[in-house]
Enzyme design. Structure first.
Site, PDB file in Angstrom:
ATOM      1  N   CYS A  37       0.839  -1.193   0.000  1.00 29.96           N
ATOM      2  CA  CYS A  37       0.000   0.000   0.000  1.00 29.96           C
ATOM      3  C   CYS A  37       0.878   1.248   0.000  1.00 29.96           C
ATOM      4  O   CYS A  37       2.024   1.219   0.441  1.00 29.96           O
ATOM      5  CB  CYS A  37      -0.963   0.051   1.176  1.00 29.96           C
ATOM      6  SG  CYS A  37      -2.118  -1.319   1.257  1.00 29.96           S
ATOM      7  N   ARG A  58       5.968  -0.993  -4.190  1.00 24.88           N
ATOM      8  CA  ARG A  58       5.603  -1.540  -2.886  1.00 24.88           C
ATOM      9  C   ARG A  58       4.592  -2.672  -3.000  1.00 24.88           C
ATOM     10  O   ARG A  58       4.385  -3.423  -2.050  1.00 24.88           O
ATOM     11  CB  ARG A  58       5.038  -0.422  -1.999  1.00 24.88           C
ATOM     12  CG  ARG A  58       6.050   0.643  -1.641  1.00 24.88           C
ATOM     13  CD  ARG A  58       5.408   1.789  -0.896  1.00 24.88           C
ATOM     14  NE  ARG A  58       4.962   1.412   0.425  1.00 24.88           N
ATOM     15  CZ  ARG A  58       5.651   1.589   1.543  1.00 24.88           C
ATOM     16  NH1 ARG A  58       6.870   2.107   1.483  1.00 24.88           N
ATOM     17  NH2 ARG A  58       5.169   1.245   2.716  1.00 24.88           N
ATOM     18  N   TRP A 108      -3.117  -2.690  -1.544  1.00 27.13           N
ATOM     19  CA  TRP A 108      -2.828  -4.123  -1.598  1.00 27.13           C
ATOM     20  C   TRP A 108      -3.897  -4.792  -0.758  1.00 27.13           C
ATOM     21  O   TRP A 108      -3.996  -4.563   0.453  1.00 27.13           O
ATOM     22  CB  TRP A 108      -1.432  -4.380  -1.041  1.00 27.13           C
ATOM     23  CG  TRP A 108      -0.883  -5.748  -1.267  1.00 27.13           C
ATOM     24  CD1 TRP A 108      -0.286  -6.225  -2.394  1.00 27.13           C
ATOM     25  CD2 TRP A 108      -0.828  -6.820  -0.316  1.00 27.13           C
ATOM     26  NE1 TRP A 108       0.126  -7.523  -2.206  1.00 27.13           N
ATOM     27  CE2 TRP A 108      -0.196  -7.923  -0.938  1.00 27.13           C
ATOM     28  CE3 TRP A 108      -1.264  -6.979   1.011  1.00 27.13           C
ATOM     29  CZ2 TRP A 108       0.021  -9.138  -0.301  1.00 27.13           C
ATOM     30  CZ3 TRP A 108      -1.050  -8.189   1.649  1.00 27.13           C
ATOM     31  CH2 TRP A 108      -0.419  -9.238   0.991  1.00 27.13           C
ATOM     32  N   ASN A 133      -3.177   3.092   5.244  1.00 25.83           N
ATOM     33  CA  ASN A 133      -2.318   1.908   5.253  1.00 25.83           C
ATOM     34  C   ASN A 133      -2.456   1.246   6.613  1.00 25.83           C
ATOM     35  O   ASN A 133      -2.522   1.937   7.638  1.00 25.83           O
ATOM     36  CB  ASN A 133      -0.853   2.270   5.033  1.00 25.83           C
ATOM     37  CG  ASN A 133      -0.554   2.678   3.609  1.00 25.83           C
ATOM     38  OD1 ASN A 133      -1.395   2.606   2.729  1.00 25.83           O
ATOM     39  ND2 ASN A 133       0.674   3.107   3.383  1.00 25.83           N
ATOM     40  N   GLY A 134      -2.444  -0.085   6.637  1.00 29.31           N
ATOM     41  CA  GLY A 134      -2.503  -0.800   7.906  1.00 29.31           C
ATOM     42  C   GLY A 134      -3.749  -1.648   8.024  1.00 29.31           C
ATOM     43  O   GLY A 134      -4.506  -1.836   7.056  1.00 29.31           O
ATOM     44  N   GLU A 187      17.800 -18.809  -0.255  1.00 30.84           N
ATOM     45  CA  GLU A 187      17.576 -17.533  -0.923  1.00 30.84           C
ATOM     46  C   GLU A 187      17.373 -17.729  -2.416  1.00 30.84           C
ATOM     47  O   GLU A 187      16.518 -17.080  -3.041  1.00 30.84           O
ATOM     48  CB  GLU A 187      18.749 -16.588  -0.646  1.00 30.84           C
ATOM     49  CG  GLU A 187      18.717 -15.261  -1.386  1.00 30.84           C
ATOM     50  CD  GLU A 187      17.547 -14.363  -1.020  1.00 30.84           C
ATOM     51  OE1 GLU A 187      17.376 -13.333  -1.699  1.00 30.84           O
ATOM     52  OE2 GLU A 187      16.796 -14.682  -0.065  1.00 30.84           O
ATOM     53  N   LYS A 206      14.000 -16.606  -4.458  1.00 28.91           N
ATOM     54  CA  LYS A 206      14.012 -15.694  -5.595  1.00 28.91           C
ATOM     55  C   LYS A 206      13.312 -16.315  -6.797  1.00 28.91           C
ATOM     56  O   LYS A 206      12.551 -15.656  -7.501  1.00 28.91           O
ATOM     57  CB  LYS A 206      15.454 -15.327  -5.970  1.00 28.91           C
ATOM     58  CG  LYS A 206      16.108 -14.354  -5.035  1.00 28.91           C
ATOM     59  CD  LYS A 206      15.477 -12.972  -5.145  1.00 28.91           C
ATOM     60  CE  LYS A 206      15.778 -12.143  -3.908  1.00 28.91           C
ATOM     61  NZ  LYS A 206      15.000 -12.511  -2.733  1.00 28.91           N
ATOM     62  N   GLU A 243       9.530 -16.419  -6.173  1.00 32.23           N
ATOM     63  CA  GLU A 243       8.957 -15.079  -6.069  1.00 32.23           C
ATOM     64  C   GLU A 243       8.622 -14.487  -7.433  1.00 32.23           C
ATOM     65  O   GLU A 243       7.550 -13.891  -7.605  1.00 32.23           O
ATOM     66  CB  GLU A 243       9.940 -14.127  -5.367  1.00 32.23           C
ATOM     67  CG  GLU A 243       9.892 -14.136  -3.873  1.00 32.23           C
ATOM     68  CD  GLU A 243      10.838 -13.108  -3.282  1.00 32.23           C
ATOM     69  OE1 GLU A 243      10.436 -12.408  -2.346  1.00 32.23           O
ATOM     70  OE2 GLU A 243      11.992 -12.994  -3.758  1.00 32.23           O
ATOM     71  N   HIS A 269      16.857 -38.114   3.465  1.00 34.73           N
ATOM     72  CA  HIS A 269      15.858 -38.130   4.527  1.00 34.73           C
ATOM     73  C   HIS A 269      14.493 -37.656   4.034  1.00 34.73           C
ATOM     74  O   HIS A 269      13.653 -37.279   4.851  1.00 34.73           O
ATOM     75  CB  HIS A 269      16.328 -37.284   5.710  1.00 34.73           C
ATOM     76  CG  HIS A 269      17.568 -37.802   6.375  1.00 34.73           C
ATOM     77  ND1 HIS A 269      17.583 -38.952   7.133  1.00 34.73           N
ATOM     78  CD2 HIS A 269      18.846 -37.363   6.352  1.00 34.73           C
ATOM     79  CE1 HIS A 269      18.806 -39.185   7.570  1.00 34.73           C
ATOM     80  NE2 HIS A 269      19.601 -38.222   7.117  1.00 34.73           N
ATOM     81  N   LYS A 288       6.611  -4.925  -1.471  1.00 36.43           N
ATOM     82  CA  LYS A 288       7.989  -4.624  -1.098  1.00 36.43           C
ATOM     83  C   LYS A 288       8.132  -4.423   0.400  1.00 36.43           C
ATOM     84  O   LYS A 288       9.024  -4.972   1.037  1.00 36.43           O
ATOM     85  CB  LYS A 288       8.461  -3.373  -1.843  1.00 36.43           C
ATOM     86  CG  LYS A 288       9.917  -3.010  -1.571  1.00 36.43           C
ATOM     87  CD  LYS A 288      10.854  -4.078  -2.098  1.00 36.43           C
ATOM     88  CE  LYS A 288      12.305  -3.711  -1.889  1.00 36.43           C
ATOM     89  NZ  LYS A 288      13.194  -4.813  -2.273  1.00 36.43           N
TER      90      LYS A 288
END
Length: 615
Positions: A2, A27, A74, A98-99, A488, A492, A495, A511, A610
């Site tokens: 947002c 964002r 968002w 926002n929030g 990581e 990536k 994502e 395992h 973001k």
């Protein structure tokens, strides 16, 4: 996650709002809108999809005004629809938010009983109606309190997190804003002022900013700003000059911000280690004025972070325990804040956040402090953001603005900061001889060059990406300090390419994960020439025996080559303890070029944001 922008000026602010929203697109969002006070009416335009669609609608409807607010949403409460998009309006009061408001259902029921009708599923519309309710006198007549007082009363009845910008058709000479748990700042100009959730939204108009503190409300007019603390008393907040530049927010010759930011890493790393290079030594002064007092007799380290920052902390655990000789644990902040932790006042709490506003990390820090753990250090990329301000010590990475949702240069600069912390703790504990310290500083000095050499592998990695693009699953393997780099790399890839990818310690193959391996499951291996290389080679044989295809990132001097089903790309010579940083570059490039081949939206992957400022 947002974005808010607002402006009041002697000129038309609609272009400012639109440009600000475009700069907030990174964002993450799924709808956008603006509201302006034009004469004695509030005009609004909202659209799902991209800002450009809303911009076209605003142009077609002839939007122009000297006062307005804008928002990129968002979705949290309610789906992606125009009715749920911001701004929300109640009887001439318009606001963006926002929030998340946790008691919105209780307030919705109360306001419905008072006769307010709701058109959206959002928690935000509750705030608009609540503010209007407080604009009335006790008998329901108008005019009652002014907008500032109404907002101050309304926020006292909200539970949760919010950043608000509010305008009213009856008070067309000001914006009222409020902040609790979500970032909000005020930009200062000449006969014009601005409100934003991120300085990038207003940097085209001003670099002079005031950061609001928790519980602040503020009145913003053309001529000035008044800020009020949680108790309603007038307060002064320090003015800052932002170092965010317009150039850092432009693509330049690159196709995507992610590509640009991957290639900016040699410079970002060089800037981040500059203070160490200048002093020629590790020491507590790198972390702040009171650092020696905080760090001198630390008994253990607790790292709290989310997402990519969590993986940076996972690398640091290996460093801190092996080099500094301190017990170190790493926890996902969103889990730590809800469990019963055993407090140790001599434990160092390290929080890591690119934005400095990650809600789960901030709440985890608050929880640790509530347990009496006051030795706190923040590693962050944004000066004056909330988490560093709440910590006793801070180490600012100097990655510059990071626009792509998938973190790249922020991650590698976090690793540099964590290594600097490790060496400093080791030195304070008498575990860093002079020759070893000189060796580490020399390794840092050569790190940007090693990273540039790794970037030069891009053509080879692009060829691999073509092979990955049609796949639906991938497995990443690593051992020891390189296992978090495998994590990581998998993050990536999923994502931005939407390929399902998982990472495991290579020794865990037998395992369970080995059951997944077949000719259709590419297996990426991080295999530098370290003490575990022979173990990794054995794990690779397990993959080949099941028909799996291996894609191996190793070092120039690792002494094994390609064969059928085994593809090898060599980074520069092994760089010792900093090897995880260099081996991050190839997995970033693999994810980027695979996403490019699949045609996904690299900088704005679906469903992601973001800066995660909600729970």
């Amino acid at each position: 996650m947002c974005g808010i922008v607002g402006a009041i000026a002697d000129r038309d602010v609609v272009p400012v709002l639109i440009e600000g929203l475009k700069r907030l697109e990174y964002r993450g969002y799924d709808s956008a809108g603006i509201a302006v006070v034009d004469g004695n009416e509030v005009r609004r335009v909202r659209r799902t999809g991209r800002v450009t669609e809303m911009e076209a609608a605003a142009g077609a409807e002839g939007f122009a005004a000297g006062l307005g607010i804008g928002h990129t949403r968002w979705a949290t409460h309610g789906g992606v629809t125009e009715l749920n998009a911001h701004p929300h309006i109640s009887h001439g009061v318009a606001l963006v938010h926002n929030g998340i408001i946790e008691n919105h259902e209780e307030q919705r029921a109360r306001l419905s009983a008072l006769g307010y009708a709701f058109e959206s599923q959002t928690d935000t519309e509750v705030i608009a109606h609540l503010i209007h309710h407080h604009l009335k006198n006790g008998d329901g007549s108008e005019p009652g309190p002014d907008l500032l007082a109404a907002v101050q009363r309304a926020v006292k009845e909200l539970d949760g997190a919010y950043a608000l910008a509010v305008v009213s058709r009856k008070e067309p000479e000001r914006i009222v804003c409020a902040r609790m748990g979500c970032p909000l700042l005020i930009g200062l100009g000449e006969r014009e002022n601005f409100v934003a959730s991120d300085v990038s939204a207003i940097v085209q108009a001003t670099r002079r900013v005031i950061f609001l503190e928790e519980g602040d409300t503020a009145e913003v007019t053309r001529d000035g700003v008044r800020v009020f603390g949680d108790d309603g008393a007038r307060v002064e907040r320090e003015e800052h000059l932002s170092d965010v530049s317009l150039a850092s927010l432009e693509l330049g010759p690159y196709r995507h911000f992610m590509q640009k930011e991957i290639h900016e890493q040699p410079r970002a790393l060089g800037d981040t280690i500059e203070a160490v290079m200048d002093t020629g030594a590790f020491g507590p002064t790198l972390f702040g004025a009171n650092a020696e007092e905080v760090l001198a007799d630390v008994e253990s380290v607790q790292i709290l972070a989310c997402g990519t920052s969590y993986y940076a902390g996972s690398v640091a655990r290996y460093w801190i325990e092996s080099i500094a000789g301190l017990p170190c644990s790493v926890e996902i902040a969103s889990e730590y804040r809800y469990r019963t932790a055993v407090a140790n006042p001599n434990q160092l709490i390290v929080t890591i956040s690119q934005s400095g506003e990650t809600l789960d990390t901030m709440e985890a820090l608050k929880y640790a402090k509530s347990l009496g753990q006051m030795r706190t250090l923040s590693i962050c990329n944004v000066p004056e953001s909330a988490i560093p301000r709440a910590s006793r010590l801070a180490y600012y990475t100097r990655a510059g603005a990071e626009i792509g949702v998938a973190s790249t240069k922020a991650f590698t600069t976090q690793l540099v900061a964590l290594f600097t912390l490790t060496a400093t703790l080791a030195k304070l504990r008498g575990r860093l001889p002079e020759d070893q310290e000189a060796g580490y500083i020399d390794a840092l000095r050569h790190l940007p060059g090693s990273v540039q050499h790794a970037l030069n592998l891009e053509p080879q990695i692009t060829a691999w990406a073509e092979r990955f693009a049609p796949r639906q699953h991938a497995l990443f393997l690593g051992r020891g300090v390189h296992y978090p780099i495998a994590l990581e790399g998998a993050l990536k890839l999923k994502e931005i390419s939407y390929i399902h990818a998982e990472a495991y310690p290579a020794g865990e193959l037998k395992h369970g994960p080995l059951a997944l391996v077949d000719a259709d499951m590419p297996v990426v291996v991080i295999a530098p020439k370290d003490s575990l290389l022979e173990k990794v080679k054995s794990n690779m044989q397990e993959v080949r025996a099941r028909g799996g295809e291996l894609f191996v990132f190793t070092d120039q001097d690792s002494n094994f080559g390609e064969s059928e089903g085994v593809h090898v790309i060599r980074t520069p010579r092994h760089v010792g303890v900093l090897s995880p940083i260099v081996h991050t570059i190839p997995v970033q490039l693999l994810a980027y070029h695979t996403a490019l081949a699949r045609g996904t939206d690299v900088d704005k992957p679906r469903n992601l944001a973001k800066s995660v400022t909600v729970e």
